[in-house]
Scaffold this motif. Structure first.
Motif, PDB file in Angstrom:
ATOM      1  N   ASP A 236       0.808  -1.224   0.000  1.00  0.00           N
ATOM      2  CA  ASP A 236       0.000   0.000   0.000  1.00  0.00           C
ATOM      3  C   ASP A 236       0.844   1.279   0.000  1.00  0.00           C
ATOM      4  O   ASP A 236       0.337   2.365   0.271  1.00  0.00           O
ATOM      5  CB  ASP A 236      -0.970   0.047   1.197  1.00  0.00           C
ATOM      6  N   TYR A 237       2.132   1.163  -0.279  1.00  0.00           N
ATOM      7  CA  TYR A 237       2.974   2.355  -0.388  1.00  0.00           C
ATOM      8  C   TYR A 237       2.499   3.198  -1.570  1.00  0.00           C
ATOM      9  O   TYR A 237       2.225   2.663  -2.647  1.00  0.00           O
ATOM     10  CB  TYR A 237       4.435   1.945  -0.595  1.00  0.00           C
ATOM     11  N   GLU A 238       2.362   4.488  -1.360  1.00  0.00           N
ATOM     12  CA  GLU A 238       1.868   5.373  -2.415  1.00  0.00           C
ATOM     13  C   GLU A 238       3.038   5.900  -3.249  1.00  0.00           C
ATOM     14  O   GLU A 238       3.858   6.664  -2.760  1.00  0.00           O
ATOM     15  CB  GLU A 238       1.093   6.557  -1.811  1.00  0.00           C
ATOM     16  N   PHE A 239       3.089   5.471  -4.506  1.00  0.00           N
ATOM     17  CA  PHE A 239       4.112   5.942  -5.426  1.00  0.00           C
ATOM     18  C   PHE A 239       3.647   7.206  -6.131  1.00  0.00           C
ATOM     19  O   PHE A 239       2.465   7.337  -6.455  1.00  0.00           O
ATOM     20  CB  PHE A 239       4.402   4.891  -6.503  1.00  0.00           C
ATOM     21  N   LYS A 240       4.567   8.103  -6.375  1.00  0.00           N
ATOM     22  CA  LYS A 240       4.343   9.187  -7.326  1.00  0.00           C
ATOM     23  C   LYS A 240       5.058   8.778  -8.616  1.00  0.00           C
ATOM     24  O   LYS A 240       6.203   8.340  -8.599  1.00  0.00           O
ATOM     25  CB  LYS A 240       4.882  10.511  -6.789  1.00  0.00           C
ATOM     26  N   LYS A 241       4.350   8.897  -9.728  1.00  0.00           N
ATOM     27  CA  LYS A 241       4.862   8.374 -10.992  1.00  0.00           C
ATOM     28  C   LYS A 241       6.276   8.877 -11.307  1.00  0.00           C
ATOM     29  O   LYS A 241       7.186   8.100 -11.602  1.00  0.00           O
ATOM     30  CB  LYS A 241       3.909   8.737 -12.125  1.00  0.00           C
ATOM     31  N   LYS A 242       6.466  10.196 -11.206  1.00  0.00           N
ATOM     32  CA  LYS A 242       7.761  10.763 -11.568  1.00  0.00           C
ATOM     33  C   LYS A 242       8.862  10.251 -10.640  1.00  0.00           C
ATOM     34  O   LYS A 242       9.973   9.915 -11.090  1.00  0.00           O
ATOM     35  CB  LYS A 242       7.694  12.291 -11.519  1.00  0.00           C
TER      36      LYS A 242
END
Length: 274
Positions: A236-242
């Motif tokens: 459930d770690y939230e990635f930011k695309k960039k």
């Protein structure tokens, strides 16, 4: 079985939009009153709260929901043991406007029982069943022939009917399998998959997870490596695309060259990230 999709449709209904403040929180397996309350507050205000203490977050949420009739969706919940955590989540919601609603999506009936018990209300639940055979076949055909003329593949039609029937009406599995078979549009491949890939499929959770792995196997080898890289982070770690792309670049997993305003073009993964 489409629990989240159904909840999304409910939120888009005119009666809900007109009469409720819609609050959506994806919970998953990382369950604590502090994290869920923080997400609740962020959904209400649109801003990530600066506080990190439960009592402070509860007071802030209580203030935001004064005189507000809300429709709260707690999506993909697994916690069915810790009643105290549930009570702490519901505490700032108890003084909300009369008529407010809470919808919980879960795979486990025990979660619904626990949530209702902690809130002190009678549990009402809707157990979703699989798609009917004709609906399952329609969904299968929609995805497997996407961008193609089905009339060009008449020889695949009877095999497709057997495949769709074997998938047990699970929309997610149907979409994954049809996406996998879309890369192998010949009768032998479809027959082999029917006789070998689905020979032991009976719709259990293990069967579903094994079938979902097909979406990973369909990725190009270099993209599979990028996908595996993500496993070093917690669930459930939230990635930011960039940020994720920059991590891949820093690890030497992807190639890039100068282009347009961003100055970067990621080769082989652009469509996957989208």
């Amino acid at each position: 079985m489409g629990k989240t999709t159904l909840a999304q449709y409910v939120c888009e209904e005119d009666e809900v939009v007109k009469n409720f403040k819609v609050i959506w929180v994806h919970v998953s397996t990382r369950f604590s009153a502090t994290s869920v309350t923080s997400k609740l507050l962020e959904s209400v205000t649109g801003v990530k709260p600066c506080a990190d203490h439960l009592e402070t977050l509860q007071q802030m949420l209580k203030q935001e929901l004064r005189f507000v009739k809300f429709f709260l969706i707690l999506d993909d919940v697994w916690e069915d043991k810790n009643k105290k955590e549930w009570e702490n989540i519901f505490a700032p919601l108890r003084k909300a406007e009369s008529g407010s609603k809470i919808l919980v999506t879960t795979r486990m009936q025990s979660v619904a029982d626990m949530a209702a018990n902690a809130m002190g209300v009678e549990r009402e639940y809707l157990e979703l069943e699989g798609l009917q055979e004709d609906e399952s076949l329609k969904l299968f055909n929609h995805h497997v022939y996407s961008g193609r003329n089905p009339q060009d593949f008449e020889n695949l039609k009877p095999i497709g009917e057997q495949l769709a029937k074997q998938l047990g009406g699970c929309p997610l599995v149907t979409k994954v399998v049809s996406g996998y078979l879309q890369c192998n549009m010949d009768p032998d491949s479809w027959t082999d998959f029917l006789q070998e890939g689905l020979v032991h499929f009976n719709g259990s959770e293990d069967d579903v997870m094994e079938t979902l792995r097909l979406s990973y196997y369909c990725l190009p080898a270099q993209v599979q490596i990028c996908f595996r890289y993500c496993s070093i982070f917690p669930q459930d770690y939230e990635f930011k695309k960039k940020d994720l792309v920059l991590m891949w670049m820093g690890s030497g997993l992807i190639s890039q060259h100068e282009t347009n305003q961003e100055g970067l073009k990621i080769l082989g993964i652009r469509s996957w990230l989208s």
